[in-house]
Design a protein around this motif. Structure first.
Motif, mmCIF file in Angstrom:
data_model
loop_
_atom_site.group_PDB
_atom_site.id
_atom_site.type_symbol
_atom_site.label_atom_id
_atom_site.label_comp_id
_atom_site.label_asym_id
_atom_site.label_seq_id
_atom_site.Cartn_x
_atom_site.Cartn_y
_atom_site.Cartn_z
ATOM 1 N N GLY A 247 -18.083 -7.596 12.650
ATOM 2 C CA GLY A 247 -16.973 -8.023 13.500
ATOM 3 C C GLY A 247 -15.644 -7.439 13.073
ATOM 4 O O GLY A 247 -14.715 -7.319 13.867
ATOM 5 N N SER A 248 -15.551 -7.035 11.803
ATOM 6 C CA SER A 248 -14.300 -6.448 11.306
ATOM 7 C C SER A 248 -14.221 -4.957 11.557
ATOM 8 O O SER A 248 -13.219 -4.322 11.227
ATOM 9 C CB SER A 248 -14.197 -6.710 9.800
ATOM 10 N N GLY A 249 -15.297 -4.365 12.122
ATOM 11 C CA GLY A 249 -15.305 -2.939 12.424
ATOM 12 C C GLY A 249 -15.822 -2.077 11.295
ATOM 13 O O GLY A 249 -15.752 -0.847 11.355
ATOM 14 N N ALA A 250 -16.362 -2.701 10.257
ATOM 15 C CA ALA A 250 -16.843 -1.948 9.097
ATOM 16 C C ALA A 250 -18.025 -1.070 9.488
ATOM 17 O O ALA A 250 -18.964 -1.509 10.142
ATOM 18 C CB ALA A 250 -17.245 -2.914 7.985
ATOM 19 N N GLY A 251 -17.993 0.201 9.043
ATOM 20 C CA GLY A 251 -19.119 1.097 9.241
ATOM 21 C C GLY A 251 -19.382 1.488 10.673
ATOM 22 O O GLY A 251 -20.513 1.859 10.997
ATOM 23 N N CYS A 252 -18.389 1.456 11.536
ATOM 24 C CA CYS A 252 -18.623 1.730 12.958
ATOM 25 C C CYS A 252 -19.152 3.141 13.179
ATOM 26 O O CYS A 252 -20.042 3.345 13.996
ATOM 27 C CB CYS A 252 -17.327 1.510 13.733
ATOM 28 N N LEU A 253 -18.626 4.113 12.445
ATOM 29 C CA LEU A 253 -19.065 5.493 12.625
ATOM 30 C C LEU A 253 -20.522 5.651 12.244
ATOM 31 O O LEU A 253 -21.302 6.302 12.968
ATOM 32 C CB LEU A 253 -18.193 6.436 11.794
ATOM 33 N N ALA A 254 -20.925 5.061 11.130
ATOM 34 C CA ALA A 254 -22.313 5.161 10.698
ATOM 35 C C ALA A 254 -23.247 4.513 11.717
ATOM 36 O O ALA A 254 -24.316 5.048 12.037
ATOM 37 C CB ALA A 254 -22.485 4.508 9.324
ATOM 38 N N TRP A 255 -22.858 3.352 12.228
ATOM 39 C CA TRP A 255 -23.684 2.686 13.241
ATOM 40 C C TRP A 255 -23.749 3.524 14.519
ATOM 41 O O TRP A 255 -24.803 3.584 15.162
ATOM 42 C CB TRP A 255 -23.118 1.294 13.544
ATOM 43 N N THR A 256 -22.645 4.163 14.881
ATOM 44 C CA THR A 256 -22.639 4.998 16.081
ATOM 45 C C THR A 256 -23.608 6.163 15.936
ATOM 46 O O THR A 256 -24.378 6.477 16.858
ATOM 47 C CB THR A 256 -21.229 5.536 16.358
ATOM 48 N N LEU A 257 -23.593 6.811 14.775
ATOM 49 C CA LEU A 257 -24.517 7.917 14.541
ATOM 50 C C LEU A 257 -25.960 7.435 14.590
ATOM 51 O O LEU A 257 -26.844 8.119 15.122
ATOM 52 C CB LEU A 257 -24.205 8.569 13.194
ATOM 53 N N ALA A 258 -26.207 6.258 14.023
ATOM 54 C CA ALA A 258 -27.562 5.698 14.059
ATOM 55 C C ALA A 258 -27.979 5.395 15.493
ATOM 56 O O ALA A 258 -29.137 5.653 15.882
ATOM 57 C CB ALA A 258 -27.621 4.436 13.207
ATOM 58 N N GLU A 259 -27.068 4.857 16.303
ATOM 59 C CA GLU A 259 -27.378 4.555 17.703
ATOM 60 C C GLU A 259 -27.684 5.823 18.489
ATOM 61 O O GLU A 259 -28.643 5.870 19.272
ATOM 62 C CB GLU A 259 -26.217 3.796 18.337
ATOM 63 N N LEU A 260 -26.879 6.863 18.283
ATOM 64 C CA LEU A 260 -27.104 8.124 18.989
ATOM 65 C C LEU A 260 -28.426 8.754 18.566
ATOM 66 O O LEU A 260 -29.172 9.297 19.403
ATOM 67 C CB LEU A 260 -25.948 9.086 18.727
ATOM 68 N N ALA A 261 -28.725 8.680 17.268
ATOM 69 C CA ALA A 261 -29.995 9.224 16.791
ATOM 70 C C ALA A 261 -31.171 8.453 17.383
ATOM 71 O O ALA A 261 -32.197 9.048 17.737
ATOM 72 C CB ALA A 261 -30.035 9.173 15.257
ATOM 73 N N MET A 262 -31.023 7.127 17.508
ATOM 74 C CA MET A 262 -32.100 6.323 18.085
ATOM 75 C C MET A 262 -32.321 6.682 19.550
ATOM 76 O O MET A 262 -33.468 6.801 20.011
ATOM 77 C CB MET A 262 -31.773 4.843 17.947
ATOM 78 N N ILE A 263 -31.249 6.866 20.306
ATOM 79 C CA ILE A 263 -31.373 7.240 21.712
ATOM 80 C C ILE A 263 -32.081 8.585 21.852
ATOM 81 O O ILE A 263 -32.986 8.762 22.674
ATOM 82 C CB ILE A 263 -29.984 7.277 22.387
#
Length: 404
Positions: A247-263
Motif C-alpha cells: 500500500g505504500s508503493g514499495a517495490g512497484c517497479l519489480a512487481w510491474t516487471l513480474a506482471e509483464l513477464a507473467m502476461i
C-alpha cells in the motif's frame, strides 16, 4: 465464475480454514476475469481475420481454467470458515445456485425460443439441421435444465455450449461445501488429492488434450478449483500482509516487471499449449498468475483497477453466457444479407485448420470488422443481462438465504 470474495486480514496458521473480512476485494482478479471471458468469446467467433486465426486465440479455450482456479480461490477465501452446520450448507448452496442459474435459464429460453422460431419460419432453417435436433434436441434441454450438461451424461455440447462449465462448477461447489463441512481443518488433504489425480486422469482419457467439456468437464473443473482453494487455504494470510505492505508503493517497479513477464508467459503458453497435452498445466499456470495479481503490486494492476476494466469484470459472467447466442444471431443475419445481396460477408472458411461458417470469406477485413462488432454487441447485451437479470436474481436469493 463466482463473484469477488473477501479476504481475512488477521494472520492464521497455514493449515487452518480461511475466512473473510468485509472491504478486502480482489479488484484486479475481477478485471482479469472479464478479459478472459472476452478471450473465450474470441475463440468461439469464426472469422478470417488474423486475430481469429492466431494460435493465441486458438488456445484461448484454456482461459476457462482460469475461471475454475479463480472460483476455487474465491469460494475458499469466502466460505472456508463459514460452513459449520447444515443451515450454512443450505445458505451456501442457495446463494451459489442463485448466482448462476437465473441467467443460465434465460439463455436456455432464448435458444429454445429461436429454435421455435426456426420451426415456424422455414426461411430461418438455412442449410443447417432441422429445429430441435443435433445440439438443440429436447433430451439435451432436460439435461441443461438440471445442470447436468457438464457431468458426463451428454455425448455432445448442447444448447448454450459454454454452460457446460457452470454445470461442472455448481457440483464442484457442492463437493467443496461437503468436504469443508465434514473434514474441517483437514479439508485441504482432499483438495491436494483432487489437484494431483485430476490431471493424471485427464491425461489418461484425453482425446482432445485439455479441451474437455461435456464428457470430463467436471474433472477438469475440480482440478482447477482445488488448486485455487489450496492457494486460498495456505496463502491468504501472506497475500493479505503483502498487500498491506504494498500500500505504500514499495517495490512497484519489480512487481510491474513480474506482471509483464507473467502476461508474456501466459500468452506464449496458451499459444503453444492449446493444441497438445501441455495444456494440462493450464490450471497451474493460472494459479501462479492469480497469486501474483492478487497482490495488486504493479502498474499493470493499477490499470486493471480502472473503472472500465472493473465494469468488464462485473460483466464477465454475462459475457460468458450470452456470447454464443449473440454470435449465432450475427451469423444468421449475415447469412440472410449474403443470400439477398451477395456481399461475401458470411461463407465457408477455414478456422485454424477446421471448416467453419463465419465472417470474412471474401476478405479478412470483413472478418475483422465483424469481430469488433461482435465484441461491442456482446458487451452491450451483457450489460443488460447483468443489470436486469444477474444482480436482481442474486439479491433475491441472498434475501432468501437469510431466512434459513
Amino acid at each position: 465464475m463466482a463473484e469477488t470474495a473477501l479476504l481475512k486480514l488477521a494472520p492464521a496458521p497455514a493449515a487452518t480454514r480461511v475466512g473473510t473480512m468485509a472491504g478486502e476485494r480482489f479488484l484486479v482478479l475481477d478485471s482479469w476475469r472479464g478479459i478472459c471471458a472476452l478471450l473465450v468469446a474470441l475463440f468461439h467467433f469464426p472469422t478470417t481475420s488474423m486475430i481469429s486465426q492466431s494460435a493465441f486465440v486458438g488456445g484461448s479455450y484454456l482461459f476457462v481454467d482460469f475461471f475454475f482456479v479463480l472460483s476455487g480461490f474465491v469460494i475458499a477465501s469466502a466460505y472456508g470458515s463459514r460452513l459449520n452446520d447444515q443451515d450454512d450448507l443450505a445458505r451456501f448452496a442457495l446463494v451459489r445456485f442463485g448466482r448462476i442459474y437465473p441467467l443460465h435459464l434465460l439463455m436456455l429460453a432464448a435458444f429454445a425460443g429461436f429454435e421455435a422460431l426456426r420451426f415456424v419460419l422455414p426461411a430461418l432453417h438455412g442449410t443447417g439441421p432441422a429445429p430441435f435436433t443435433a445440439g438443440f434436441d429436447l433430451k439435451s434441454l432436460v439435461a441443461n435444465l438440471f445442470l447436468l450438461q457438464g457431468m458426463g451424461v451428454e455425448d455432445h455440447l448442447s444448447w448454450n455450449a459454454p454452460s457446460w462449465s457452470i454445470s461442472a462448477e455448481f457440483f464442484t461447489y457442492l463437493i467443496f461445501a461437503a468436504v469443508v463441512f465434514a473434514a474441517g481443518q483437514r479439508a485441504w488433504i482432499w483438495f491436494v488429492a483432487a489437484a494431483v489425480t485430476g490431471p493424471l486422469f485427464l491425461l489418461a482419457v484425453s482425446t482432445r488434450h485439455m479441451d474437455m467439456s461435456f464428457d470430463f468437464g467436471f474433472i477438469r473443473c475440480l482440478y482447477g478449483f482445488s488448486l485455487g482453494a489450496l492457494l486460498a487455504w495456505f496463502q491468504h494470510d501472506s497475500i493479505a500482509e503483502a498487500r498491506q505492505a504494498l500500500g505504500s508503493g514499495a517495490g512497484c517497479l519489480a512487481w510491474t516487471l513480474a506482471e509483464l513477464a507473467m502476461i508474456a508467459g501466459i500468452a506464449l503458453f496458451v499459444s503453444i499449449a492449446g493444441t497438445n497435452d501441455l495444456g494440462i498445466a493450464a490450471p497451474v499456470v493460472f494459479a501462479l498468475a492469480l497469486y501474483l495479481f492478487a497482490h495488486e503490486g504493479g502498474w499493470v494492476s493499477v490499470a486493471l483497477r480502472s473503472r472500465p476494466m472493473l465494469l468488464l469484470g462485473s460483466l464477465s459472467y454475462s459475457i460468458y453466457m450470452v456470447h454464443i447466442f449473440v454470435q449465432a444471431r450475427m451469423i444468421n443475419v449475415g447469412g440472410l444479407v449474403e443470400r439477398k445481396l451477395g456481399l461475401a460477408i458470411v461463407g465457408d472458411l477455414m478456422l485454424r485448420g477446421d471448416h467453419a461458417t463465419g465472417f470474412g470469406a471474401g476478405s479478412p477485413w470483413i472478418g475483422f470488422a465483424a469481430l469488433i462488432a461482435m465484441l461491442i454487441a456482446v458487451i452491450v447485451a451483457s450489460w443488460f443481462t447483468w443489470r436486469f437479470v444477474e444482480m436482481p436474481a442474486l439479491a433475491c436469493f441472498r434475501r432468501l438465504s437469510k431466512r434459513i
